[in-house]
Design a protein around this motif. Structure first.
Motif, PDB file in Angstrom:
ATOM      1  N   MET A  66       9.265   3.484  -5.319  1.00  0.00           N
ATOM      2  CA  MET A  66       8.449   4.607  -5.748  1.00  0.00           C
ATOM      3  C   MET A  66       6.956   4.307  -5.631  1.00  0.00           C
ATOM      4  O   MET A  66       6.148   5.201  -5.435  1.00  0.00           O
ATOM      5  N   LYS A  67       6.572   3.032  -5.738  1.00  0.00           N
ATOM      6  CA  LYS A  67       5.178   2.651  -5.520  1.00  0.00           C
ATOM      7  C   LYS A  67       4.801   2.844  -4.052  1.00  0.00           C
ATOM      8  O   LYS A  67       3.688   3.231  -3.735  1.00  0.00           O
ATOM      9  N   LEU A  68       5.783   2.565  -3.175  1.00  0.00           N
ATOM     10  CA  LEU A  68       5.544   2.713  -1.747  1.00  0.00           C
ATOM     11  C   LEU A  68       5.531   4.181  -1.329  1.00  0.00           C
ATOM     12  O   LEU A  68       4.740   4.587  -0.476  1.00  0.00           O
ATOM     13  N   LEU A  69       6.404   4.982  -1.956  1.00  0.00           N
ATOM     14  CA  LEU A  69       6.538   6.404  -1.610  1.00  0.00           C
ATOM     15  C   LEU A  69       6.346   7.264  -2.861  1.00  0.00           C
ATOM     16  O   LEU A  69       7.296   7.877  -3.371  1.00  0.00           O
ATOM     17  N   PRO A  70       5.146   7.326  -3.381  1.00  0.00           N
ATOM     18  CA  PRO A  70       4.919   7.998  -4.669  1.00  0.00           C
ATOM     19  C   PRO A  70       5.134   9.510  -4.645  1.00  0.00           C
ATOM     20  O   PRO A  70       5.362  10.111  -5.694  1.00  0.00           O
ATOM     21  N   GLU A  95       0.839  -1.189   0.000  1.00  0.00           N
ATOM     22  CA  GLU A  95       0.000   0.000   0.000  1.00  0.00           C
ATOM     23  C   GLU A  95       0.881   1.248   0.000  1.00  0.00           C
ATOM     24  O   GLU A  95       1.804   1.347   0.811  1.00  0.00           O
ATOM     25  N   PRO A  96       0.610   2.198  -0.885  1.00  0.00           N
ATOM     26  CA  PRO A  96       1.413   3.422  -0.909  1.00  0.00           C
ATOM     27  C   PRO A  96       1.292   4.203   0.395  1.00  0.00           C
ATOM     28  O   PRO A  96       0.257   4.165   1.066  1.00  0.00           O
ATOM     29  N   ILE A  97       2.362   4.895   0.751  1.00  0.00           N
ATOM     30  CA  ILE A  97       2.388   5.720   1.950  1.00  0.00           C
ATOM     31  C   ILE A  97       2.368   7.185   1.534  1.00  0.00           C
ATOM     32  O   ILE A  97       3.198   7.619   0.717  1.00  0.00           O
ATOM     33  N   TYR A  98       1.435   7.946   2.092  1.00  0.00           N
ATOM     34  CA  TYR A  98       1.324   9.377   1.801  1.00  0.00           C
ATOM     35  C   TYR A  98       1.520  10.161   3.105  1.00  0.00           C
ATOM     36  O   TYR A  98       0.549  10.532   3.763  1.00  0.00           O
ATOM     37  N   PRO A  99       2.756  10.402   3.502  1.00  0.00           N
ATOM     38  CA  PRO A  99       3.005  11.107   4.766  1.00  0.00           C
ATOM     39  C   PRO A  99       2.629  12.584   4.665  1.00  0.00           C
ATOM     40  O   PRO A  99       2.507  13.136   3.560  1.00  0.00           O
ATOM     41  N   ASP A 100       2.462  13.219   5.830  1.00  0.00           N
ATOM     42  CA  ASP A 100       2.128  14.636   5.844  1.00  0.00           C
ATOM     43  C   ASP A 100       3.374  15.515   5.889  1.00  0.00           C
ATOM     44  O   ASP A 100       3.306  16.690   6.232  1.00  0.00           O
ATOM     45  N   HIS A 101       4.527  14.941   5.574  1.00  0.00           N
ATOM     46  CA  HIS A 101       5.769  15.701   5.531  1.00  0.00           C
ATOM     47  C   HIS A 101       6.552  15.279   4.289  1.00  0.00           C
ATOM     48  O   HIS A 101       6.236  14.278   3.646  1.00  0.00           O
ATOM     49  N   ASP A 102       7.534  16.079   3.935  1.00  0.00           N
ATOM     50  CA  ASP A 102       8.332  15.812   2.732  1.00  0.00           C
ATOM     51  C   ASP A 102       9.302  14.661   2.972  1.00  0.00           C
ATOM     52  O   ASP A 102       9.887  14.526   4.050  1.00  0.00           O
ATOM     53  N   ILE A 103       9.474  13.846   1.957  1.00  0.00           N
ATOM     54  CA  ILE A 103      10.462  12.761   1.986  1.00  0.00           C
ATOM     55  C   ILE A 103      11.391  12.943   0.800  1.00  0.00           C
ATOM     56  O   ILE A 103      10.939  13.119  -0.338  1.00  0.00           O
ATOM     57  N   ILE A 104      12.683  12.918   1.069  1.00  0.00           N
ATOM     58  CA  ILE A 104      13.684  13.016   0.012  1.00  0.00           C
ATOM     59  C   ILE A 104      14.492  11.728  -0.002  1.00  0.00           C
ATOM     60  O   ILE A 104      15.078  11.341   1.021  1.00  0.00           O
TER      61      ILE A 104
END
Length: 204
Positions: free
Chosen positions: A39-43, A11-20
């Protein structure tokens, strides 16, 4: 780290903060199967890649994956800064034209760089390049290159170091064995040559 992303059904993860995502050696497995899973996990993650070997220039795969270059420190600048020594390429040894004249294309670079193949892709790739790799790693060709290497660098050893670039680890080991074999012959030859010169000088 990249090999931890070995599952594609997540399942993709959509955090409320930026990920680099910062990827070293970005020219290898960083745009393979595991990278796709990541990239599927952290789109929504941003990606920055570092590479010292941006191969496959004809399709710009590194740039297409990570975006345009932020900064480029090329080999020429590194030499000028004294960070590295000059690199010289000599196309020596057995020529492919002497070995059934195969068609060797940039696709071989793709094969070498592909690091995350599943079994079906690997089987297809092996069949596709079976003939080419067989010719490139044929014993007569490798021995010819090893012999030329020993002969050439026994005369110009003061000019710098030499490096082999092989298709795979097995070929590297074979080349090492062949070079060691011819080095022993060359050392014996040089010792006899020096002995002959010494005796000749002594007689005079």
């Amino acid at each position: 780290m990249i090999h931890k992303f070995n599952k594609s059904d997540v399942e993709p993860i959509y955090p409320d903060h930026d990920i680099i995502i910062m990827s070293d050696e970005a020219h290898r497995s960083q745009y393979g199967l595991y990278a796709d899973n990541m990239m599927k996990l952290l789109p929504t993650a941003a990606r920055i890649g570092f590479t010292g070997t941006p191969l496959l220039s004809y399709d710009n795969i590194t740039e297409r994956t990570f975006g345009g270059y932020i900064s480029v420190y090329d080999f020429k600048r590194a030499v000028e800064d004294g960070a590295t020594v000059p690199l010289y390429y000599e196309n020596r040894g057995a020529k492919l034209d002497d070995l059934q004249n195969p068609e060797i294309t940039d696709e071989i670079l793709d094969a070498i760089e592909a690091a995350d193949l599943d079994s079906a892709q690997q089987e297809k790739l092996e069949k596709e390049f079976e003939k080419s790799i067989h010719i490139l790693t044929a014993e007569p060709r490798l021995r010819s290159i090893a012999k030329d290497f020993v002969r050439h660098y026994s005369d110009v050893w003061t000019s710098g170091k030499a490096m082999f670039v092989c298709l795979n680890k097995v070929t590297c080991v074979r080349m090492y064995d062949y070079v060691q074999e011819y080095w022993k012959e060359e050392i014996k030859h040089l010792k006899n040559k020096l002995k002959h010169r010494h005796n000749k000088k002594h007689k005079n």
